[in-house]
Design a protein around this motif. Sequence first.
Motif, PDB file in Angstrom:
ATOM      1  N   GLU A 383      41.528  39.983  39.323  1.00 21.88           N
ATOM      2  CA  GLU A 383      42.451  41.261  39.883  1.00 21.88           C
ATOM      3  C   GLU A 383      42.255  41.600  41.033  1.00 21.88           C
ATOM      4  O   GLU A 383      43.162  41.928  41.758  1.00 21.88           O
ATOM      5  CB  GLU A 383      41.883  42.395  38.842  1.00 21.88           C
ATOM      6  N   SER A 388      48.647  41.631  41.525  1.00 20.38           N
ATOM      7  CA  SER A 388      50.067  41.612  40.602  1.00 20.38           C
ATOM      8  C   SER A 388      49.915  41.600  38.900  1.00 20.38           C
ATOM      9  O   SER A 388      50.590  41.705  38.103  1.00 20.38           O
ATOM     10  CB  SER A 388      50.903  40.735  41.099  1.00 20.38           C
ATOM     11  N   ASP A 391      47.814  44.997  34.817  1.00 22.49           N
ATOM     12  CA  ASP A 391      48.908  45.861  33.898  1.00 22.49           C
ATOM     13  C   ASP A 391      48.471  47.067  33.307  1.00 22.49           C
ATOM     14  O   ASP A 391      47.418  47.665  33.894  1.00 22.49           O
ATOM     15  CB  ASP A 391      49.531  44.941  32.729  1.00 22.49           C
TER      16      ASP A 391
END
Length: 446
Positions: A383, A388, A391
Amino acid sequence: MFDNLTDKLDKAFHILKGHGKITDVNVADTLKEVRRALLDADVNFKIAKDFTTRVKDKAIGSDVLTTLQPGQLMVKIVKDELTELMGGETAGVNLSGNPSIILMSGLQGSGKTTFSGKLANFLKTKKNKKPLLVACDIYRPAAINQLHVVGDQIGVEVYSEPENKNAVEIAQNAIKHAKANGFNVVIVDTAGRLAVDEQMMNEIANVHAAIQPHETLFVVDSMTGQDAVNTAKAFNDRLDFDGVVLTKLDGDTRGGAAITIKSVVNKPIKFIGTGEKMDAIDVFHPSRMADRILGMGDVVSLVERAQEQYDEEEARKLQKKIAKNEFGFDDFLTQIQQIKKMGNMKDLVGMIPGAGKALKDVEIEDDAFKHIEAIIHSMTPSERSKPSIIDGKRKIRIAKGSGTKVEQVNQLMKQFDQMSKMMKMMQGGAGKNLMRAMGGGMKGMR
Protein backbone atom coordinates in the motif's frame (compact mmCIF):
# COMPACT_ATOMS: atom_id res chain seq x y z
CA MET A 1 10.48 33.35 20.77
CA PHE A 2 9.76 37.02 21.63
CA ASP A 3 6.05 36.58 20.78
CA ASN A 4 4.86 39.32 23.17
CA LEU A 5 7.49 41.81 22.02
CA THR A 6 6.66 41.10 18.37
CA ASP A 7 2.94 41.70 18.97
CA LYS A 8 3.53 44.98 20.82
CA LEU A 9 5.94 46.33 18.23
CA ASP A 10 3.44 45.44 15.50
CA LYS A 11 0.78 47.47 17.33
CA ALA A 12 3.19 50.37 17.69
CA PHE A 13 3.86 50.48 13.94
CA HIS A 14 0.13 50.28 13.28
CA ILE A 15 -0.12 53.91 14.46
CA LEU A 16 1.66 55.06 11.28
CA LYS A 17 -0.66 53.25 8.87
CA GLY A 18 -2.46 55.59 6.49
CA HIS A 19 0.00 58.48 6.94
CA GLY A 20 1.96 59.74 3.94
CA LYS A 21 4.87 61.23 5.89
CA ILE A 22 6.65 60.63 9.16
CA THR A 23 6.09 63.68 11.40
CA ASP A 24 7.02 64.74 14.93
CA VAL A 25 3.53 63.85 16.14
CA ASN A 26 2.99 60.40 14.67
CA VAL A 27 6.56 59.27 15.28
CA ALA A 28 6.34 60.36 18.93
CA ASP A 29 3.21 58.24 19.45
CA THR A 30 4.82 55.25 17.73
CA LEU A 31 8.07 55.47 19.67
CA LYS A 32 6.23 55.80 22.96
CA GLU A 33 4.69 52.39 22.21
CA VAL A 34 8.04 50.99 21.02
CA ARG A 35 9.70 52.10 24.28
CA ARG A 36 6.85 50.58 26.30
CA ALA A 37 7.19 47.30 24.36
CA LEU A 38 10.93 47.18 25.10
CA LEU A 39 10.40 47.89 28.80
CA ASP A 40 7.77 45.14 28.98
CA ALA A 41 10.36 42.83 27.42
CA ASP A 42 12.65 43.59 30.39
CA VAL A 43 14.96 45.93 28.50
CA ASN A 44 16.80 48.40 30.75
CA PHE A 45 15.05 51.82 30.83
CA LYS A 46 18.13 53.83 29.78
CA ILE A 47 18.85 51.47 26.88
CA ALA A 48 15.20 51.60 25.75
CA LYS A 49 15.22 55.41 25.94
CA ASP A 50 18.51 55.76 24.06
CA PHE A 51 17.26 53.29 21.45
CA THR A 52 14.06 55.20 20.72
CA THR A 53 15.99 58.50 20.63
CA ARG A 54 18.28 57.13 17.91
CA VAL A 55 15.29 55.84 15.95
CA LYS A 56 13.57 59.22 16.26
CA ASP A 57 16.66 61.08 15.02
CA LYS A 58 16.76 58.86 11.92
CA ALA A 59 13.02 58.93 11.30
CA ILE A 60 12.07 62.61 11.65
CA GLY A 61 11.69 64.24 8.27
CA SER A 62 12.51 61.06 6.33
CA ASP A 63 10.80 61.11 2.95
CA VAL A 64 8.68 58.06 2.35
CA LEU A 65 9.88 56.17 -0.70
CA THR A 66 7.28 55.64 -3.38
CA THR A 67 7.06 51.92 -2.62
CA LEU A 68 6.95 52.33 1.15
CA GLN A 69 4.39 53.37 3.72
CA PRO A 70 5.59 55.26 6.83
CA GLY A 71 5.07 52.17 8.97
CA GLN A 72 7.34 50.14 6.71
CA LEU A 73 10.04 52.81 6.78
CA MET A 74 9.87 52.88 10.59
CA VAL A 75 10.15 49.09 10.71
CA LYS A 76 13.30 49.35 8.56
CA ILE A 77 14.84 51.96 10.88
CA VAL A 78 13.93 49.96 14.01
CA LYS A 79 15.27 46.77 12.42
CA ASP A 80 18.63 48.41 11.66
CA GLU A 81 18.90 49.83 15.18
CA LEU A 82 17.92 46.50 16.77
CA THR A 83 20.59 44.77 14.72
CA GLU A 84 23.23 47.24 15.94
CA LEU A 85 22.01 46.96 19.55
CA MET A 86 22.46 43.18 19.43
CA GLY A 87 25.96 43.39 17.97
CA GLY A 88 25.65 44.25 14.30
CA GLU A 89 27.87 41.55 12.81
CA THR A 90 27.81 37.79 13.40
CA ALA A 91 30.71 36.77 15.68
CA GLY A 92 32.39 33.40 15.19
CA VAL A 93 34.12 31.21 17.75
CA ASN A 94 37.94 31.24 17.86
CA LEU A 95 39.29 27.82 16.81
CA SER A 96 42.85 28.90 16.02
CA GLY A 97 44.65 26.77 18.62
CA ASN A 98 45.86 23.18 18.41
CA PRO A 99 44.05 22.19 20.46
CA SER A 100 41.64 25.12 20.66
CA ILE A 101 40.69 25.63 24.31
CA ILE A 102 37.19 26.87 25.14
CA LEU A 103 36.36 27.74 28.74
CA MET A 104 32.70 27.73 29.77
CA SER A 105 31.54 30.00 32.60
CA GLY A 106 28.21 30.84 34.20
CA LEU A 107 25.90 30.31 37.15
CA GLN A 108 24.51 26.96 38.20
CA GLY A 109 21.26 26.22 36.35
CA SER A 110 22.09 28.38 33.34
CA GLY A 111 22.41 25.32 31.09
CA LYS A 112 26.22 25.44 30.98
CA THR A 113 26.86 21.68 31.08
CA THR A 114 24.16 20.91 28.51
CA PHE A 115 25.43 23.67 26.25
CA SER A 116 28.99 22.33 26.51
CA GLY A 117 27.65 19.12 25.00
CA LYS A 118 25.71 21.00 22.33
CA LEU A 119 28.82 22.96 21.37
CA ALA A 120 30.90 19.77 21.20
CA ASN A 121 28.24 18.20 18.97
CA PHE A 122 28.11 21.33 16.78
CA LEU A 123 31.89 21.39 16.31
CA LYS A 124 31.99 17.65 15.66
CA THR A 125 29.17 17.47 13.11
CA LYS A 126 29.41 20.87 11.40
CA LYS A 127 33.07 21.85 11.76
CA ASN A 128 34.59 18.35 11.47
CA LYS A 129 36.44 18.75 14.78
CA LYS A 130 37.43 16.15 17.37
CA PRO A 131 36.34 17.72 20.68
CA LEU A 132 37.12 16.65 24.25
CA LEU A 133 34.75 17.59 27.06
CA VAL A 134 36.35 18.29 30.44
CA ALA A 135 34.49 18.03 33.76
CA CYS A 136 35.93 20.68 36.08
CA ASP A 137 32.99 21.01 38.50
CA ILE A 138 34.69 19.65 41.62
CA TYR A 139 31.72 20.37 43.90
CA ARG A 140 28.87 18.48 42.29
CA PRO A 141 29.45 14.80 41.43
CA ALA A 142 26.11 14.98 39.58
CA ALA A 143 27.63 17.56 37.22
CA ILE A 144 30.43 15.15 36.29
CA ASN A 145 27.89 12.36 35.73
CA GLN A 146 25.70 14.69 33.68
CA LEU A 147 28.62 15.59 31.39
CA HIS A 148 29.42 11.88 30.90
CA VAL A 149 25.79 11.19 29.97
CA VAL A 150 25.87 14.08 27.49
CA GLY A 151 29.18 12.85 26.06
CA ASP A 152 27.82 9.32 25.57
CA GLN A 153 24.75 10.76 23.86
CA ILE A 154 26.77 12.62 21.21
CA GLY A 155 29.73 10.24 20.98
CA VAL A 156 32.29 12.63 22.47
CA GLU A 157 34.91 11.61 25.07
CA VAL A 158 34.69 13.20 28.53
CA TYR A 159 37.80 13.73 30.66
CA SER A 160 37.25 13.72 34.43
CA GLU A 161 39.14 13.08 37.69
CA PRO A 162 36.40 12.49 40.31
CA GLU A 163 38.90 12.19 43.18
CA ASN A 164 40.83 15.35 42.31
CA LYS A 165 39.54 18.52 43.97
CA ASN A 166 41.81 20.91 42.12
CA ALA A 167 40.06 22.35 39.05
CA VAL A 168 43.26 23.90 37.69
CA GLU A 169 45.09 20.54 37.73
CA ILE A 170 42.16 18.75 36.07
CA ALA A 171 42.04 21.31 33.26
CA GLN A 172 45.80 21.19 32.71
CA ASN A 173 45.85 17.38 32.72
CA ALA A 174 42.94 17.33 30.25
CA ILE A 175 44.86 19.53 27.82
CA LYS A 176 47.88 17.18 28.04
CA HIS A 177 45.50 14.26 27.36
CA ALA A 178 44.04 16.10 24.37
CA LYS A 179 47.46 16.79 22.85
CA ALA A 180 48.53 13.18 23.32
CA ASN A 181 45.38 11.73 21.77
CA GLY A 182 44.67 13.94 18.77
CA PHE A 183 41.82 16.10 20.11
CA ASN A 184 41.79 19.49 18.39
CA VAL A 185 39.20 21.21 20.62
CA VAL A 186 39.00 21.13 24.43
CA ILE A 187 35.78 22.35 26.06
CA VAL A 188 36.22 22.95 29.80
CA ASP A 189 32.97 22.90 31.82
CA THR A 190 33.53 24.72 35.13
CA ALA A 191 31.60 24.87 38.41
CA GLY A 192 28.66 27.21 38.80
CA ARG A 193 26.97 28.70 41.85
CA LEU A 194 23.45 29.86 42.62
CA ALA A 195 24.80 33.42 42.81
CA VAL A 196 28.04 35.25 42.10
CA ASP A 197 30.51 34.82 44.99
CA GLU A 198 34.20 35.50 45.57
CA GLN A 199 35.23 31.84 45.86
CA MET A 200 33.63 31.02 42.54
CA MET A 201 35.20 33.99 40.79
CA ASN A 202 38.66 33.25 42.19
CA GLU A 203 38.50 29.62 41.10
CA ILE A 204 37.43 30.25 37.51
CA ALA A 205 39.90 33.14 37.26
CA ASN A 206 42.68 30.72 38.34
CA VAL A 207 41.59 28.14 35.74
CA HIS A 208 41.47 30.88 33.12
CA ALA A 209 44.97 32.09 33.97
CA ALA A 210 46.41 28.56 34.03
CA ILE A 211 45.08 27.26 30.69
CA GLN A 212 44.95 30.55 28.72
CA PRO A 213 41.84 29.61 26.68
CA HIS A 214 41.47 30.79 23.09
CA GLU A 215 37.79 31.39 23.79
CA THR A 216 35.95 32.10 27.05
CA LEU A 217 32.17 31.91 26.81
CA PHE A 218 29.66 33.12 29.39
CA VAL A 219 26.50 30.99 29.43
CA VAL A 220 23.36 32.68 30.70
CA ASP A 221 19.70 31.72 31.05
CA SER A 222 17.84 34.25 28.88
CA MET A 223 14.67 33.81 30.94
CA THR A 224 16.27 35.61 33.89
CA GLY A 225 15.98 38.94 32.04
CA GLN A 226 17.99 41.85 33.43
CA ASP A 227 19.47 39.62 36.15
CA ALA A 228 21.23 37.83 33.30
CA VAL A 229 22.71 41.11 32.10
CA ASN A 230 23.90 42.05 35.61
CA THR A 231 25.49 38.62 36.11
CA ALA A 232 27.23 38.90 32.73
CA LYS A 233 28.75 42.21 33.82
CA ALA A 234 30.09 40.67 37.06
CA PHE A 235 31.73 37.79 35.17
CA ASN A 236 33.12 40.04 32.47
CA ASP A 237 34.75 42.33 35.05
CA ARG A 238 36.78 39.34 36.29
CA LEU A 239 37.23 37.16 33.20
CA ASP A 240 37.01 39.58 30.28
CA PHE A 241 35.22 36.80 28.38
CA ASP A 242 35.01 36.68 24.58
CA GLY A 243 31.34 36.06 24.01
CA VAL A 244 27.92 35.25 25.41
CA VAL A 245 25.74 32.17 25.02
CA LEU A 246 22.00 32.63 25.60
CA THR A 247 20.17 29.44 26.58
CA LYS A 248 16.44 28.68 26.80
CA LEU A 249 15.46 31.15 24.08
CA ASP A 250 12.74 28.67 23.09
CA GLY A 251 10.92 29.35 26.37
CA ASP A 252 8.46 32.11 27.19
CA THR A 253 11.26 34.65 27.40
CA ARG A 254 10.67 38.39 27.28
CA GLY A 255 13.89 38.90 25.34
CA GLY A 256 15.48 41.72 27.33
CA ALA A 257 18.75 39.85 27.83
CA ALA A 258 19.16 39.06 24.13
CA ILE A 259 18.51 42.66 23.16
CA THR A 260 20.65 44.48 25.73
CA ILE A 261 23.47 42.23 26.93
CA LYS A 262 25.82 43.33 24.10
CA SER A 263 25.45 47.02 24.95
CA VAL A 264 26.20 46.38 28.65
CA VAL A 265 29.29 44.14 28.44
CA ASN A 266 30.35 45.07 24.89
CA LYS A 267 30.84 41.41 24.03
CA PRO A 268 28.99 39.64 21.21
CA ILE A 269 26.33 36.97 21.60
CA LYS A 270 27.89 34.01 19.78
CA PHE A 271 25.40 31.18 20.23
CA ILE A 272 21.82 30.61 21.34
CA GLY A 273 20.18 27.48 22.70
CA THR A 274 16.77 26.85 21.16
CA GLY A 275 15.63 23.60 22.78
CA GLU A 276 16.60 20.58 24.84
CA LYS A 277 17.97 18.36 22.07
CA MET A 278 21.70 18.21 21.42
CA ASP A 279 21.32 19.81 17.98
CA ALA A 280 19.23 22.73 19.34
CA ILE A 281 22.02 25.26 18.97
CA ASP A 282 22.27 28.18 16.53
CA VAL A 283 24.99 30.68 15.71
CA PHE A 284 23.61 34.08 16.71
CA HIS A 285 22.97 36.43 13.78
CA PRO A 286 21.87 39.91 15.02
CA SER A 287 20.23 40.84 11.72
CA ARG A 288 18.24 37.62 11.49
CA MET A 289 17.15 37.91 15.12
CA ALA A 290 15.98 41.49 14.49
CA ASP A 291 13.91 40.20 11.56
CA ARG A 292 12.28 37.59 13.79
CA ILE A 293 11.57 40.05 16.60
CA LEU A 294 9.79 42.26 14.07
CA GLY A 295 7.77 39.33 12.71
CA MET A 296 9.65 39.24 9.40
CA GLY A 297 10.73 35.62 9.67
CA ASP A 298 14.19 34.19 9.01
CA VAL A 299 14.24 32.56 5.58
CA VAL A 300 18.05 32.32 5.45
CA SER A 301 18.23 30.18 8.60
CA LEU A 302 15.32 28.06 7.38
CA VAL A 303 17.12 27.37 4.08
CA GLU A 304 20.37 26.58 5.93
CA ARG A 305 18.60 24.04 8.12
CA ALA A 306 16.97 22.46 5.06
CA GLN A 307 20.34 22.24 3.29
CA GLU A 308 21.85 20.45 6.29
CA GLN A 309 19.32 17.65 5.79
CA TYR A 310 19.57 17.71 2.00
CA ASP A 311 21.10 14.57 0.50
CA GLU A 312 21.94 14.93 -3.19
CA GLU A 313 22.05 11.18 -3.84
CA GLU A 314 18.65 10.68 -2.20
CA ALA A 315 17.30 13.62 -4.19
CA ARG A 316 18.42 12.02 -7.47
CA LYS A 317 16.74 8.73 -6.55
CA LEU A 318 13.60 10.60 -5.60
CA GLN A 319 13.59 12.51 -8.87
CA LYS A 320 13.73 9.25 -10.82
CA LYS A 321 10.81 7.87 -8.82
CA ILE A 322 8.76 10.99 -9.48
CA ALA A 323 9.52 10.78 -13.21
CA LYS A 324 8.30 7.16 -13.25
CA ASN A 325 5.24 7.88 -11.05
CA GLU A 326 6.73 5.63 -8.35
CA PHE A 327 6.72 8.17 -5.51
CA GLY A 328 5.11 6.39 -2.56
CA PHE A 329 4.31 6.83 1.12
CA ASP A 330 7.70 5.44 2.20
CA ASP A 331 9.32 8.33 0.31
CA PHE A 332 6.83 10.71 1.87
CA LEU A 333 7.74 9.38 5.33
CA THR A 334 11.43 9.94 4.61
CA GLN A 335 10.76 13.59 3.80
CA ILE A 336 8.81 14.01 7.04
CA GLN A 337 11.80 12.65 8.98
CA GLN A 338 14.08 15.17 7.28
CA ILE A 339 11.78 18.06 8.18
CA LYS A 340 11.63 16.89 11.81
CA LYS A 341 15.43 16.91 11.98
CA MET A 342 15.41 20.61 11.10
CA GLY A 343 14.12 21.55 14.57
CA ASN A 344 10.92 22.05 16.53
CA MET A 345 7.91 22.99 14.42
CA LYS A 346 7.09 26.24 16.23
CA ASP A 347 10.62 27.49 15.65
CA LEU A 348 10.49 26.54 11.95
CA VAL A 349 7.13 28.26 11.44
CA GLY A 350 8.56 31.40 13.09
CA MET A 351 11.19 31.52 10.34
CA ILE A 352 8.55 31.85 7.61
CA PRO A 353 7.72 35.53 6.98
CA GLY A 354 4.20 36.29 8.18
CA ALA A 355 3.53 32.74 9.37
CA GLY A 356 4.30 33.48 13.02
CA LYS A 357 1.76 36.29 13.08
CA ALA A 358 -0.87 34.36 11.14
CA LEU A 359 -0.55 31.31 13.41
CA LYS A 360 0.16 33.08 16.72
CA ASP A 361 -2.94 31.58 18.39
CA VAL A 362 -2.40 28.12 16.89
CA GLU A 363 -0.61 25.60 19.09
CA ILE A 364 2.10 23.99 16.97
CA GLU A 365 3.58 20.95 18.67
CA ASP A 366 6.67 18.92 17.83
CA ASP A 367 4.45 15.90 17.16
CA ALA A 368 2.54 17.77 14.42
CA PHE A 369 3.16 14.85 12.04
CA LYS A 370 2.12 12.06 14.44
CA HIS A 371 -1.24 11.37 12.75
CA ILE A 372 0.35 11.24 9.30
CA GLU A 373 3.08 8.90 10.52
CA ALA A 374 0.57 6.67 12.31
CA ILE A 375 -1.57 6.38 9.16
CA ILE A 376 1.43 5.53 6.95
CA HIS A 377 2.77 2.97 9.45
CA SER A 378 -0.65 1.27 9.42
CA MET A 379 -0.36 0.63 5.69
CA THR A 380 1.11 -2.57 4.27
CA PRO A 381 4.39 -2.35 2.28
CA SER A 382 2.44 -2.78 -0.97
CA GLU A 383 0.00 0.00 0.00
CA ARG A 384 2.86 2.36 0.77
CA SER A 385 4.59 1.66 -2.54
CA LYS A 386 1.36 1.72 -4.61
CA PRO A 387 -1.15 4.10 -2.96
CA SER A 388 -3.58 3.58 -5.86
CA ILE A 389 -4.58 0.14 -4.48
CA ILE A 390 -5.96 1.68 -1.27
CA ASP A 391 -9.75 1.28 -1.55
CA GLY A 392 -12.58 1.89 0.92
CA LYS A 393 -12.05 -1.32 2.93
CA ARG A 394 -8.33 -0.72 3.21
CA LYS A 395 -8.97 2.84 4.41
CA ILE A 396 -11.22 1.54 7.20
CA ARG A 397 -8.51 -0.91 8.30
CA ILE A 398 -5.78 1.76 8.12
CA ALA A 399 -7.89 4.20 10.17
CA LYS A 400 -8.52 1.58 12.88
CA GLY A 401 -4.87 0.58 12.96
CA SER A 402 -3.66 4.18 13.29
CA GLY A 403 -6.28 5.36 15.79
CA THR A 404 -7.57 7.93 13.32
CA LYS A 405 -10.76 8.48 11.34
CA VAL A 406 -11.43 7.46 7.75
CA GLU A 407 -11.87 11.17 6.97
CA GLN A 408 -8.28 11.79 8.05
CA VAL A 409 -7.04 8.94 5.85
CA ASN A 410 -9.01 10.37 2.93
CA GLN A 411 -7.55 13.81 3.62
CA LEU A 412 -3.99 12.45 3.60
CA MET A 413 -4.65 10.48 0.40
CA LYS A 414 -6.01 13.60 -1.31
CA GLN A 415 -3.10 15.79 -0.22
CA PHE A 416 -0.59 13.09 -1.16
CA ASP A 417 -2.13 12.87 -4.64
CA GLN A 418 -2.01 16.67 -5.04
CA MET A 419 1.59 16.80 -3.91
CA SER A 420 2.60 13.97 -6.26
CA LYS A 421 1.08 15.84 -9.21
CA MET A 422 2.78 19.07 -8.13
CA MET A 423 6.20 17.41 -7.93
CA LYS A 424 5.64 15.77 -11.30
CA MET A 425 5.02 19.24 -12.77
CA MET A 426 8.07 20.65 -10.98
CA GLN A 427 10.31 17.86 -12.36
CA GLY A 428 13.36 20.03 -13.12
CA GLY A 429 13.85 20.99 -9.48
CA ALA A 430 11.85 18.27 -7.78
CA GLY A 431 14.49 17.29 -5.25
CA LYS A 432 15.56 20.84 -4.38
CA ASN A 433 12.02 22.11 -4.09
CA LEU A 434 10.62 19.18 -2.14
CA MET A 435 10.61 21.09 1.11
CA ARG A 436 8.37 23.72 -0.43
CA ALA A 437 6.02 21.07 -1.77
CA MET A 438 5.86 19.44 1.64
CA GLY A 439 4.17 22.55 3.00
CA GLY A 440 0.93 21.56 1.27
CA GLY A 441 1.24 17.98 2.48
CA MET A 442 1.17 18.90 6.17
CA LYS A 443 -1.58 21.52 5.99
CA GLY A 444 -4.60 20.58 8.02
CA MET A 445 -3.18 17.25 9.19
CA ARG A 446 -2.26 18.33 12.72
